[in-house]
Design a protein around this motif. Structure first.
Motif, PDB file in Angstrom:
ATOM      1  N   GLY A 155     -11.693  38.800   0.756  1.00 18.66           N
ATOM      2  CA  GLY A 155     -10.600  39.714   1.018  1.00 18.66           C
ATOM      3  C   GLY A 155      -9.558  39.100   1.958  1.00 18.66           C
ATOM      4  N   GLY A 156     -10.031  38.437   3.021  1.00 20.03           N
ATOM      5  CA  GLY A 156      -9.116  37.788   3.958  1.00 20.03           C
ATOM      6  C   GLY A 156      -8.322  36.685   3.300  1.00 20.03           C
ATOM      7  N   LEU A 157      -9.009  35.873   2.476  1.00 22.01           N
ATOM      8  CA  LEU A 157      -8.333  34.786   1.785  1.00 22.01           C
ATOM      9  C   LEU A 157      -7.272  35.323   0.831  1.00 22.01           C
ATOM     10  CD1 LEU A 157      -8.041  31.805   1.020  1.00 22.01           C
ATOM     11  CD2 LEU A 157      -9.892  32.134  -0.638  1.00 22.01           C
ATOM     12  N   THR A 158      -7.596  36.415   0.134  1.00 15.07           N
ATOM     13  CA  THR A 158      -6.659  36.998  -0.820  1.00 15.07           C
ATOM     14  C   THR A 158      -5.407  37.517  -0.124  1.00 15.07           C
ATOM     15  OG1 THR A 158      -8.483  37.643  -2.279  1.00 15.07           O
ATOM     16  CG2 THR A 158      -6.371  38.765  -2.600  1.00 15.07           C
ATOM     17  N   ILE A 159      -5.601  38.262   0.973  1.00 18.29           N
ATOM     18  CA  ILE A 159      -4.460  38.812   1.699  1.00 18.29           C
ATOM     19  C   ILE A 159      -3.615  37.696   2.301  1.00 18.29           C
ATOM     20  CG2 ILE A 159      -3.790  40.211   3.693  1.00 18.29           C
ATOM     21  CD1 ILE A 159      -6.282  41.924   3.143  1.00 18.29           C
ATOM     22  N   PHE A 160      -4.271  36.679   2.879  1.00 21.15           N
ATOM     23  CA  PHE A 160      -3.547  35.554   3.477  1.00 21.15           C
ATOM     24  C   PHE A 160      -2.725  34.816   2.414  1.00 21.15           C
ATOM     25  CE2 PHE A 160      -3.500  31.010   4.753  1.00 21.15           C
ATOM     26  CZ  PHE A 160      -2.728  31.133   5.895  1.00 21.15           C
ATOM     27  N   SER A 161      -3.328  34.603   1.260  1.00 22.69           N
ATOM     28  CA  SER A 161      -2.645  33.899   0.175  1.00 22.69           C
ATOM     29  C   SER A 161      -1.447  34.703  -0.326  1.00 22.69           C
ATOM     30  CB  SER A 161      -3.610  33.637  -0.981  1.00 22.69           C
ATOM     31  OG  SER A 161      -4.727  32.882  -0.540  1.00 22.69           O
ATOM     32  N   LEU A 162      -1.630  35.998  -0.464  1.00 23.11           N
ATOM     33  CA  LEU A 162      -0.523  36.851  -0.900  1.00 23.11           C
ATOM     34  C   LEU A 162       0.622  36.826   0.115  1.00 23.11           C
ATOM     35  CD1 LEU A 162      -2.396  39.991  -2.313  1.00 23.11           C
ATOM     36  CD2 LEU A 162      -1.049  38.325  -3.606  1.00 23.11           C
ATOM     37  N   GLY A 163       0.256  36.754   1.402  1.00 20.94           N
ATOM     38  CA  GLY A 163       1.283  36.702   2.440  1.00 20.94           C
ATOM     39  C   GLY A 163       2.141  35.452   2.331  1.00 20.94           C
ATOM     40  N   ILE A 164       1.507  34.310   2.122  1.00 18.74           N
ATOM     41  CA  ILE A 164       2.259  33.057   2.009  1.00 18.74           C
ATOM     42  C   ILE A 164       3.114  33.050   0.739  1.00 18.74           C
ATOM     43  CG2 ILE A 164       2.033  30.565   1.663  1.00 18.74           C
ATOM     44  CD1 ILE A 164      -0.272  30.550   3.558  1.00 18.74           C
ATOM     45  N   VAL A 165       2.513  33.458  -0.368  1.00 21.84           N
ATOM     46  CA  VAL A 165       3.288  33.527  -1.610  1.00 21.84           C
ATOM     47  C   VAL A 165       4.451  34.511  -1.451  1.00 21.84           C
ATOM     48  CG1 VAL A 165       3.217  34.146  -4.049  1.00 21.84           C
ATOM     49  CG2 VAL A 165       1.330  32.863  -3.033  1.00 21.84           C
ATOM     50  N   GLY A 166       4.185  35.617  -0.724  1.00 28.75           N
ATOM     51  CA  GLY A 166       5.233  36.594  -0.477  1.00 28.75           C
ATOM     52  C   GLY A 166       6.400  36.011   0.302  1.00 28.75           C
ATOM     53  N   GLU A 167       6.106  35.108   1.250  1.00 27.67           N
ATOM     54  CA  GLU A 167       7.174  34.443   2.002  1.00 27.67           C
ATOM     55  C   GLU A 167       8.099  33.678   1.060  1.00 27.67           C
ATOM     56  OE1 GLU A 167       8.232  33.996   5.290  1.00 27.67           O
ATOM     57  OE2 GLU A 167       7.104  35.837   5.627  1.00 27.67           O
ATOM     58  N   TYR A 168       7.505  32.965   0.112  1.00 23.13           N
ATOM     59  CA  TYR A 168       8.307  32.200  -0.845  1.00 23.13           C
ATOM     60  C   TYR A 168       9.089  33.128  -1.779  1.00 23.13           C
ATOM     61  CZ  TYR A 168       6.324  27.726   0.491  1.00 23.13           C
ATOM     62  OH  TYR A 168       5.994  26.593   1.188  1.00 23.13           O
ATOM     63  N   VAL A 169       8.465  34.215  -2.204  1.00 20.50           N
ATOM     64  CA  VAL A 169       9.170  35.172  -3.056  1.00 20.50           C
ATOM     65  C   VAL A 169      10.347  35.775  -2.302  1.00 20.50           C
ATOM     66  CG1 VAL A 169       8.976  37.375  -4.284  1.00 20.50           C
ATOM     67  CG2 VAL A 169       7.139  35.689  -4.452  1.00 20.50           C
ATOM     68  N   GLY A 170      10.137  36.073  -1.008  1.00 19.70           N
ATOM     69  CA  GLY A 170      11.217  36.604  -0.191  1.00 19.70           C
ATOM     70  C   GLY A 170      12.372  35.628  -0.069  1.00 19.70           C
ATOM     71  N   LYS A 171      12.051  34.346   0.100  1.00 17.99           N
ATOM     72  CA  LYS A 171      13.102  33.324   0.178  1.00 17.99           C
ATOM     73  C   LYS A 171      13.878  33.253  -1.139  1.00 17.99           C
ATOM     74  CE  LYS A 171      12.409  31.524   4.336  1.00 17.99           C
ATOM     75  NZ  LYS A 171      11.462  32.486   4.875  1.00 17.99           N
ATOM     76  N   ILE A 172      13.153  33.320  -2.261  1.00 20.03           N
ATOM     77  CA  ILE A 172      13.814  33.304  -3.577  1.00 20.03           C
ATOM     78  C   ILE A 172      14.735  34.510  -3.709  1.00 20.03           C
ATOM     79  CG2 ILE A 172      13.432  33.456  -6.076  1.00 20.03           C
ATOM     80  CD1 ILE A 172      10.746  32.008  -5.584  1.00 20.03           C
ATOM     81  N   TYR A 173      14.276  35.662  -3.245  1.00 20.61           N
ATOM     82  CA  TYR A 173      15.066  36.897  -3.302  1.00 20.61           C
ATOM     83  C   TYR A 173      16.378  36.739  -2.537  1.00 20.61           C
ATOM     84  CZ  TYR A 173      16.321  41.746  -2.158  1.00 20.61           C
ATOM     85  OH  TYR A 173      16.992  42.919  -1.965  1.00 20.61           O
ATOM     86  N   LEU A 174      16.301  36.178  -1.328  1.00 23.38           N
ATOM     87  CA  LEU A 174      17.501  35.992  -0.525  1.00 23.38           C
ATOM     88  C   LEU A 174      18.454  34.988  -1.171  1.00 23.38           C
ATOM     89  CD1 LEU A 174      15.973  35.899   3.076  1.00 23.38           C
ATOM     90  CD2 LEU A 174      17.290  37.749   2.039  1.00 23.38           C
ATOM     91  N   GLU A 175      17.893  33.927  -1.752  1.00 23.11           N
ATOM     92  CA  GLU A 175      18.737  32.911  -2.380  1.00 23.11           C
ATOM     93  C   GLU A 175      19.455  33.458  -3.606  1.00 23.11           C
ATOM     94  OE1 GLU A 175      19.471  30.072  -1.209  1.00 23.11           O
ATOM     95  OE2 GLU A 175      17.989  29.815   0.379  1.00 23.11           O
ATOM     96  N   THR A 176      18.751  34.256  -4.399  1.00 24.02           N
ATOM     97  CA  THR A 176      19.355  34.753  -5.650  1.00 24.02           C
ATOM     98  C   THR A 176      20.489  35.737  -5.381  1.00 24.02           C
ATOM     99  OG1 THR A 176      17.631  36.453  -5.789  1.00 24.02           O
ATOM    100  CG2 THR A 176      17.275  34.417  -7.022  1.00 24.02           C
ATOM    101  N   LYS A 177      20.462  36.411  -4.232  1.00 25.70           N
ATOM    102  CA  LYS A 177      21.549  37.343  -3.905  1.00 25.70           C
ATOM    103  C   LYS A 177      22.825  36.599  -3.536  1.00 25.70           C
ATOM    104  CE  LYS A 177      19.344  39.812  -0.820  1.00 25.70           C
ATOM    105  NZ  LYS A 177      19.068  40.884   0.171  1.00 25.70           N
ATOM    106  N   SER A 178      22.685  35.360  -3.107  1.00 23.46           N
ATOM    107  CA  SER A 178      23.824  34.498  -2.772  1.00 23.46           C
ATOM    108  C   SER A 178      24.783  35.142  -1.771  1.00 23.46           C
ATOM    109  CB  SER A 178      24.610  34.119  -4.050  1.00 23.46           C
ATOM    110  OG  SER A 178      23.790  33.402  -4.934  1.00 23.46           O
ATOM    111  N   ARG A 179      24.244  35.820  -0.780  1.00 21.95           N
ATOM    112  CA  ARG A 179      25.089  36.383   0.263  1.00 21.95           C
ATOM    113  C   ARG A 179      25.595  35.263   1.174  1.00 21.95           C
ATOM    114  NH1 ARG A 179      21.761  41.829   2.194  1.00 21.95           N
ATOM    115  NH2 ARG A 179      22.096  43.034   0.271  1.00 21.95           N
ATOM    116  N   PRO A 180      26.733  35.446   1.825  1.00 20.61           N
ATOM    117  CA  PRO A 180      27.258  34.396   2.708  1.00 20.61           C
ATOM    118  C   PRO A 180      26.318  34.149   3.889  1.00 20.61           C
ATOM    119  CG  PRO A 180      28.509  36.433   2.963  1.00 20.61           C
ATOM    120  CD  PRO A 180      27.638  36.613   1.766  1.00 20.61           C
TER     121      PRO A 180
END
Length: 336
Positions: A286-311
């Motif tokens: 359970g800990g490994l799963t949550i930790f892994s989702l957190g790291i992957v979530g960080e990358y997804v969040g970065k992709i989200y910010l990049e795709t919006k192309s805000r200044p």
């Protein structure tokens, strides 16, 4: 011809400022004196300037910058519409100054980075370096906690694949060529310490001693340092995801071994319900799963910010004084 070579010599000092009213006037005087000496020694052009970047300060920082610009045309000011963060403030200053300067040096407003090291920066530039990194000689001026966390930061960054020079902050020189290339990088998640080395230009290192802060308190809190580390890792490396894959494989192998052991015990009649084993395995997975989702979530969040192309920042206004006419100029620019 000057001993420092014959490359163009207009220098702009870019100084990011966030709530620096306590020590800004003193810092401006020290920087002004250093530029005057460099001009007299023919190391830089008389057109060289000091550009303060107001990163959404809540105190009188911008008012002080405007007053400095009116008193002396060597100063210019750039005001961001809000607090965009240290990295964006530096980038906005570099790209704006790069339109007028042959070389740009970024330095903090607290003067802890030794301004006398500018001679070494300029010398390296005249010898052909397009990027010159300022690297502190030691961390003796830091407390134990700061020294320990900084050491861990650089080791972790390099371990995870982010090409970061140890003990280099944001005290560096970039030539006009390097700034033009940097302008082509459009990512929103900025980590200049890792990004600039990827450009591959000829570079050099200048070592300097760190001085005590003369006024005010450091604005770089522990929270901001953690955010910078996270941005640096997720902006410059995919190794954390690779490590998750490896860790998942190891845990899978361990799980298979545990299953085989359990089956053997069951077939031999020695199978005893193992509450502890079940809990350990369940919690670990359970800990490994949550930790892994957190790291992957960080990358997804970065992709989200990049795709919006805000200044990355919005320049509210720029102020300067014309050296020949003495007239004040002020304008607004779009964001980057």
């Amino acid at each position: 011809m000057s001993e420092y070579g014959n490359r163009e010599k207009t220098l702009y000092l870019v100084v990011p400022c966030y709530n620096e009213e306590e020590g800004l006037q003193h810092a401006a005087a020290v920087m002004r004196d250093k530029l005057s000496r460099l001009v007299k020694e023919d190391k830089i052009s008389p057109k060289s300037k000091i550009m303060f970047v107001n990163d959404g300060s809540k105190d009188d920082t911008w008012k002080i910058i405007v007053d400095l610009c009116k008193e002396d045309c060597v100063f210019s000011g750039l005001c961001l519409s809000r607090n965009c963060g240290h990295q964006s403030a530096i980038l906005s200053g570099m790209l704006t100054a790069g339109k007028h300067a042959d070389m740009v040096v970024t330095i903090d407003a607290d003067l802890q980075q030794d301004i006398e090291a500018l001679d070494g920066f300029i010398e390296a530039y005249q010898k052909g370096s397009e990027v010159v990194y300022g690297v502190r000689n030691d961390r003796n001026s830091d407390g134990f906690f700061k020294k320990m966390t900084a050491t861990c930061f650089y080791k972790m960054m390099n371990l995870l694949g982010s090409n970061v020079m140890e003990n280099h902050a944001d005290y560096r020189l970039l030539s006009k060529t390097a700034i033009t290339a940097l302008e082509e990088y459009k990512e929103v998640n900025l980590f200049l310490r890792g990004l600039i080395p990827t450009m591959g230009f000829p570079s050099d290192i200048v070592y300097f001693d760190v001085k005590e802060r003369e006024a005010g308190k450091s604005k770089y809190t522990f929270k901001k340092m953690v955010k910078l580390a996270a941005d640096g890792i997720t902006s410059m490396s995919t190794r954390p995801i690779q490590l998750i894959t490896l860790l998942g494989f190891v845990v899978s192998v361990f799980s298979v071994i545990m299953i085989i052991i359990s089956l053997v015990d069951w077939l031999s009649g020695h199978n005893i319900p193992g509450y502890t084993t079940s809990m350990v395995v369940t919690l670990m997975m359970g800990g490994l799963t949550i930790f892994s989702l957190g790291i992957v979530g960080e990358y997804v969040g970065k992709i989200y910010l990049e795709t919006k192309s805000r200044p990355r920042y919005i320049i509210q206004s720029i102020i300067w004084i014309d050296a020949q006419t003495g007239e004040e100029g002020q304008e607004s620019e779009d964001g980057e």
